[in-house]
Design a protein around this motif. Structure first.
Motif, PDB file in Angstrom:
ATOM      1  N   HIS A  10      -1.358  -6.007 -11.245  1.00 14.75           N
ATOM      2  CA  HIS A  10      -1.632  -4.643 -11.712  1.00 14.75           C
ATOM      3  C   HIS A  10      -2.584  -3.927 -10.753  1.00 14.75           C
ATOM      4  CE1 HIS A  10       0.529  -4.568 -15.488  1.00 14.75           C
ATOM      5  NE2 HIS A  10       0.033  -5.739 -15.824  1.00 14.75           N
ATOM      6  N   TRP A  11      -3.599  -4.639 -10.244  1.00 12.01           N
ATOM      7  CA  TRP A  11      -4.490  -4.030  -9.256  1.00 12.01           C
ATOM      8  C   TRP A  11      -3.708  -3.645  -8.003  1.00 12.01           C
ATOM      9  CZ3 TRP A  11      -8.760  -2.140 -10.874  1.00 12.01           C
ATOM     10  CH2 TRP A  11      -9.543  -2.780 -11.830  1.00 12.01           C
ATOM     11  N   GLY A  12      -2.787  -4.503  -7.595  1.00 12.57           N
ATOM     12  CA  GLY A  12      -1.965  -4.198  -6.424  1.00 12.57           C
ATOM     13  C   GLY A  12      -1.097  -2.969  -6.638  1.00 12.57           C
ATOM     14  N   TYR A  13      -0.490  -2.860  -7.826  1.00 16.28           N
ATOM     15  CA  TYR A  13       0.326  -1.680  -8.127  1.00 16.28           C
ATOM     16  C   TYR A  13      -0.532  -0.413  -8.159  1.00 16.28           C
ATOM     17  CZ  TYR A  13       4.215  -4.763  -9.353  1.00 16.28           C
ATOM     18  OH  TYR A  13       5.222  -5.685  -9.317  1.00 16.28           O
ATOM     19  N   ALA A  14      -1.742  -0.525  -8.695  1.00 19.18           N
ATOM     20  CA  ALA A  14      -2.640   0.636  -8.723  1.00 19.18           C
ATOM     21  C   ALA A  14      -2.960   1.096  -7.304  1.00 19.18           C
ATOM     22  CB  ALA A  14      -3.925   0.282  -9.472  1.00 19.18           C
ATOM     23  N   LEU A  15      -3.231   0.137  -6.415  1.00 17.76           N
ATOM     24  CA  LEU A  15      -3.514   0.483  -5.021  1.00 17.76           C
ATOM     25  C   LEU A  15      -2.316   1.174  -4.375  1.00 17.76           C
ATOM     26  CD1 LEU A  15      -5.475   0.292  -2.632  1.00 17.76           C
ATOM     27  CD2 LEU A  15      -4.514  -1.961  -2.126  1.00 17.76           C
ATOM     28  N   GLN A  16      -1.117   0.712  -4.688  1.00 16.48           N
ATOM     29  CA  GLN A  16       0.087   1.334  -4.134  1.00 16.48           C
ATOM     30  C   GLN A  16       0.231   2.782  -4.599  1.00 16.48           C
ATOM     31  OE1 GLN A  16       3.520  -1.055  -5.009  1.00 16.48           O
ATOM     32  NE2 GLN A  16       2.782  -2.825  -3.870  1.00 16.48           N
ATOM     33  N   TRP A  17       0.005   3.024  -5.895  1.00 14.14           N
ATOM     34  CA  TRP A  17       0.123   4.397  -6.409  1.00 14.14           C
ATOM     35  C   TRP A  17      -0.919   5.310  -5.768  1.00 14.14           C
ATOM     36  CZ3 TRP A  17       4.474   5.670  -8.197  1.00 14.14           C
ATOM     37  CH2 TRP A  17       5.215   4.850  -9.054  1.00 14.14           C
ATOM     38  N   PHE A  18      -2.154   4.828  -5.624  1.00 13.54           N
ATOM     39  CA  PHE A  18      -3.198   5.650  -5.004  1.00 13.54           C
ATOM     40  C   PHE A  18      -2.879   5.911  -3.528  1.00 13.54           C
ATOM     41  CE2 PHE A  18      -6.250   3.827  -8.334  1.00 13.54           C
ATOM     42  CZ  PHE A  18      -6.070   4.922  -9.157  1.00 13.54           C
ATOM     43  N   ALA A  19      -2.331   4.905  -2.847  1.00 13.75           N
ATOM     44  CA  ALA A  19      -1.951   5.094  -1.443  1.00 13.75           C
ATOM     45  C   ALA A  19      -0.834   6.131  -1.325  1.00 13.75           C
ATOM     46  CB  ALA A  19      -1.512   3.762  -0.835  1.00 13.75           C
ATOM     47  N   MET A  20       0.143   6.062  -2.230  1.00 17.78           N
ATOM     48  CA  MET A  20       1.228   7.044  -2.219  1.00 17.78           C
ATOM     49  C   MET A  20       0.690   8.448  -2.478  1.00 17.78           C
ATOM     50  SD  MET A  20       4.197   4.934  -4.259  1.00 17.78           S
ATOM     51  CE  MET A  20       5.268   6.364  -4.376  1.00 17.78           C
ATOM     52  N   ALA A  21      -0.272   8.570  -3.404  1.00 15.13           N
ATOM     53  CA  ALA A  21      -0.861   9.878  -3.687  1.00 15.13           C
ATOM     54  C   ALA A  21      -1.583  10.423  -2.459  1.00 15.13           C
ATOM     55  CB  ALA A  21      -1.828   9.763  -4.868  1.00 15.13           C
ATOM     56  N   THR A  22      -2.306   9.555  -1.751  1.00 15.60           N
ATOM     57  CA  THR A  22      -3.041   9.988  -0.557  1.00 15.60           C
ATOM     58  C   THR A  22      -2.089  10.433   0.548  1.00 15.60           C
ATOM     59  OG1 THR A  22      -4.815   8.430  -1.106  1.00 15.60           O
ATOM     60  CG2 THR A  22      -4.752   9.279   1.140  1.00 15.60           C
ATOM     61  N   VAL A  23      -1.050   9.636   0.792  1.00 14.22           N
ATOM     62  CA  VAL A  23      -0.080   9.982   1.835  1.00 14.22           C
ATOM     63  C   VAL A  23       0.650  11.276   1.484  1.00 14.22           C
ATOM     64  CG1 VAL A  23       2.057   9.245   2.954  1.00 14.22           C
ATOM     65  CG2 VAL A  23       0.209   7.604   2.601  1.00 14.22           C
ATOM     66  N   VAL A  78       0.178  19.571  -6.375  1.00 14.74           N
ATOM     67  CA  VAL A  78      -0.778  19.219  -7.428  1.00 14.74           C
ATOM     68  C   VAL A  78      -0.103  18.405  -8.528  1.00 14.74           C
ATOM     69  CG1 VAL A  78      -2.241  20.158  -9.253  1.00 14.74           C
ATOM     70  CG2 VAL A  78      -2.309  21.162  -6.969  1.00 14.74           C
ATOM     71  N   VAL A  79       1.104  18.834  -8.939  1.00 19.63           N
ATOM     72  CA  VAL A  79       1.810  18.136 -10.022  1.00 19.63           C
ATOM     73  C   VAL A  79       2.132  16.698  -9.624  1.00 19.63           C
ATOM     74  CG1 VAL A  79       3.956  18.057 -11.348  1.00 19.63           C
ATOM     75  CG2 VAL A  79       2.756  20.224 -11.061  1.00 19.63           C
ATOM     76  N   VAL A  80       2.732  16.523  -8.443  1.00 21.41           N
ATOM     77  CA  VAL A  80       3.112  15.175  -8.002  1.00 21.41           C
ATOM     78  C   VAL A  80       1.870  14.324  -7.758  1.00 21.41           C
ATOM     79  CG1 VAL A  80       4.292  13.854  -6.214  1.00 21.41           C
ATOM     80  CG2 VAL A  80       5.280  15.990  -7.037  1.00 21.41           C
ATOM     81  N   PHE A  81       0.833  14.913  -7.167  1.00 22.79           N
ATOM     82  CA  PHE A  81      -0.399  14.170  -6.896  1.00 22.79           C
ATOM     83  C   PHE A  81      -1.033  13.676  -8.198  1.00 22.79           C
ATOM     84  CE2 PHE A  81      -5.009  13.965  -6.192  1.00 22.79           C
ATOM     85  CZ  PHE A  81      -5.060  13.106  -5.111  1.00 22.79           C
ATOM     86  N   VAL A  82      -1.072  14.545  -9.208  1.00 25.44           N
ATOM     87  CA  VAL A  82      -1.654  14.150 -10.502  1.00 25.44           C
ATOM     88  C   VAL A  82      -0.842  13.028 -11.140  1.00 25.44           C
ATOM     89  CG1 VAL A  82      -2.075  14.940 -12.862  1.00 25.44           C
ATOM     90  CG2 VAL A  82      -2.794  16.349 -10.938  1.00 25.44           C
ATOM     91  N   ILE A  83       0.494  13.115 -11.049  1.00 23.18           N
ATOM     92  CA  ILE A  83       1.342  12.064 -11.623  1.00 23.18           C
ATOM     93  C   ILE A  83       1.074  10.722 -10.941  1.00 23.18           C
ATOM     94  CG2 ILE A  83       3.728  11.259 -11.831  1.00 23.18           C
ATOM     95  CD1 ILE A  83       4.549  14.174 -12.249  1.00 23.18           C
ATOM     96  N   LEU A  84       0.995  10.722  -9.615  1.00 26.62           N
ATOM     97  CA  LEU A  84       0.752   9.478  -8.882  1.00 26.62           C
ATOM     98  C   LEU A  84      -0.620   8.889  -9.214  1.00 26.62           C
ATOM     99  CD1 LEU A  84       2.211  10.457  -5.387  1.00 26.62           C
ATOM    100  CD2 LEU A  84       3.241   8.944  -7.082  1.00 26.62           C
ATOM    101  N   VAL A  85      -1.624   9.750  -9.313  1.00 29.69           N
ATOM    102  CA  VAL A  85      -2.965   9.264  -9.655  1.00 29.69           C
ATOM    103  C   VAL A  85      -2.985   8.715 -11.083  1.00 29.69           C
ATOM    104  CG1 VAL A  85      -5.355   9.972 -10.049  1.00 29.69           C
ATOM    105  CG2 VAL A  85      -4.153  10.737  -8.006  1.00 29.69           C
ATOM    106  N   LYS A  86      -2.289   9.405 -11.998  1.00 33.27           N
ATOM    107  CA  LYS A  86      -2.220   8.928 -13.387  1.00 33.27           C
ATOM    108  C   LYS A  86      -1.578   7.545 -13.458  1.00 33.27           C
ATOM    109  CE  LYS A  86      -3.696  12.276 -16.242  1.00 33.27           C
ATOM    110  NZ  LYS A  86      -4.659  12.056 -17.351  1.00 33.27           N
ATOM    111  N   LEU A  87      -0.522   7.340 -12.679  1.00 37.21           N
ATOM    112  CA  LEU A  87       0.131   6.029 -12.659  1.00 37.21           C
ATOM    113  C   LEU A  87      -0.822   4.961 -12.122  1.00 37.21           C
ATOM    114  CD1 LEU A  87       3.679   7.051 -11.390  1.00 37.21           C
ATOM    115  CD2 LEU A  87       3.114   6.131 -13.640  1.00 37.21           C
ATOM    116  N   GLY A  88      -1.600   5.308 -11.111  1.00 38.96           N
ATOM    117  CA  GLY A  88      -2.581   4.365 -10.594  1.00 38.96           C
ATOM    118  C   GLY A  88      -3.649   4.026 -11.619  1.00 38.96           C
TER     119      GLY A  88
END
Length: 303
Positions: free
Chosen positions: A260-273, A50-60
């Motif tokens: 910035h949109w590309g970086y957001a997509l990367q963070w969301f993809a990392m959160a999903t994986v 939960v902690v790591v997932f929230v951090i990744l989503v926040k970055l996105g």
């Protein structure tokens, strides 16, 4: 001697038992079933997930906010470029309100001196080189205020570096009074590296100053004269032929909205994986916990 050997064997046996069968040892020492320890491991795994997932989503989400901000700034800049060119008095008024990147300026000015400033470590179309600048004195309406008039930094353009760092490229300064029209920009300050770091050189072409960061306040302090906190990128330099003109890279912002949109997509993809991997690991823990729970029940019935 026999007691010592027996104690050593017991100690080694306990260590081996802890390494090979940690759940069995913990059960014997504390009296908790093995599946309870797996449940606690699952709880820690869940908290970590939960902690790591929230951090990744926040970055996105932060990158999405930055993209929206850049989109708004680009729209504002396009509106400024389509507006009528400012004069020096209007420029000073706009500077008092805020940023002026994207505004156009029409000014009559003459060089302060033939000194050329070279901004180091610039890249244009795969070439490493310098951005060349020259200071201008704006022609005032009242000549009595000439000494108080702030100077304006003019971008002469990009020029490739030579093979040896000590050899500076040749840049022709502008001479005489000029009527210039172009767009204005202000560089964003990099908190990690923002000092001017000027290095003066005397060459056959005249005085050159190589510097590392476009820090106009430090430049003004070095020269002992105020400089307007904006740079003019001219549409053309009248005294130069088109073949002699240097290119003018236009990059008002370090990162575009698309990046910035590309970086957001990367963070969301990392959160999903990450969530998927942790879910798979949690399912393994749960399956093992159930197996141990059944084994403990069968062992209890046997006893």
């Amino acid at each position: 001697m026999i007691n010592s050997n027996s104690s050593t064997k017991t100690h080694l046996k306990m260590n081996g038992m802890f390494i090979r069968y940690p759940y069995v040892l913990l059960t014997k020492l504390i009296g908790l079933p093995r599946y309870i320890w797996l449940h606690r491991g699952m709880l820690l795994l869940l908290i970590l997930t939960v902690v790591v997932f929230v951090i990744l989503v926040k970055l996105g989400l932060w990158q999405m906010d930055r993209a929206a901000e850049k989109t708004e700034l680009l729209a504002q800049m396009e509106a400024r470029q389509s507006a009528a060119a400012l004069n020096p008095e209007q420029l000073i008024a706009e500077l008092a309100k805020g940023g002026v990147t994207g505004y156009r300026l029409e000014v009559q000015a003459s060089p302060v001196n033939p000194q050329i400033w070279l901004l180091d470590n610039q890249v244009y179309q795969g070439q490493v080189g310098y951005l060349a600048f020259q200071l201008l004195q704006i022609s005032p309406e009242n000549q009595a205020n000439d000494a108080e008039q702030p100077w304006l930094l003019l971008e002469l353009g990009f020029i490739a570096a030579k093979s040896h760092r000590d050899a500076l490229p040749e840049v022709s300064p502008i001479v005489g009074e000029q009527v210039l029209t172009g767009r204005l920009y202000q560089k964003q300050i990099n908190p990690l590296s923002h000092h001017l770091l000027a290095e003066p050189f005397t060459t056959e072409q005249g005085e050159r100053i190589r510097f590392q960061n476009l820090n106009l306040p430090e430049m003004a302090q070095m020269l002992g004269h105020p400089i307007l906190p904006a740079v003019l990128q001219p549409d053309a330099l009248p005294q130069l032929q088109p073949a002699q003109a240097l290119p003018h890279p236009w990059q008002p912002f370090p990162l575009s909205a698309q990046k910035h949109w590309g970086y957001a997509l990367q963070w969301f993809a990392m959160a999903t994986v990450f969530a998927g991997l942790m879910g798979w690991q949690g399912a393994k823990y749960l399956k093992k916990s159930r197996q141990l729970h059944r084994a403990d029940k069968e062992a209890t019935k046997t006893e």
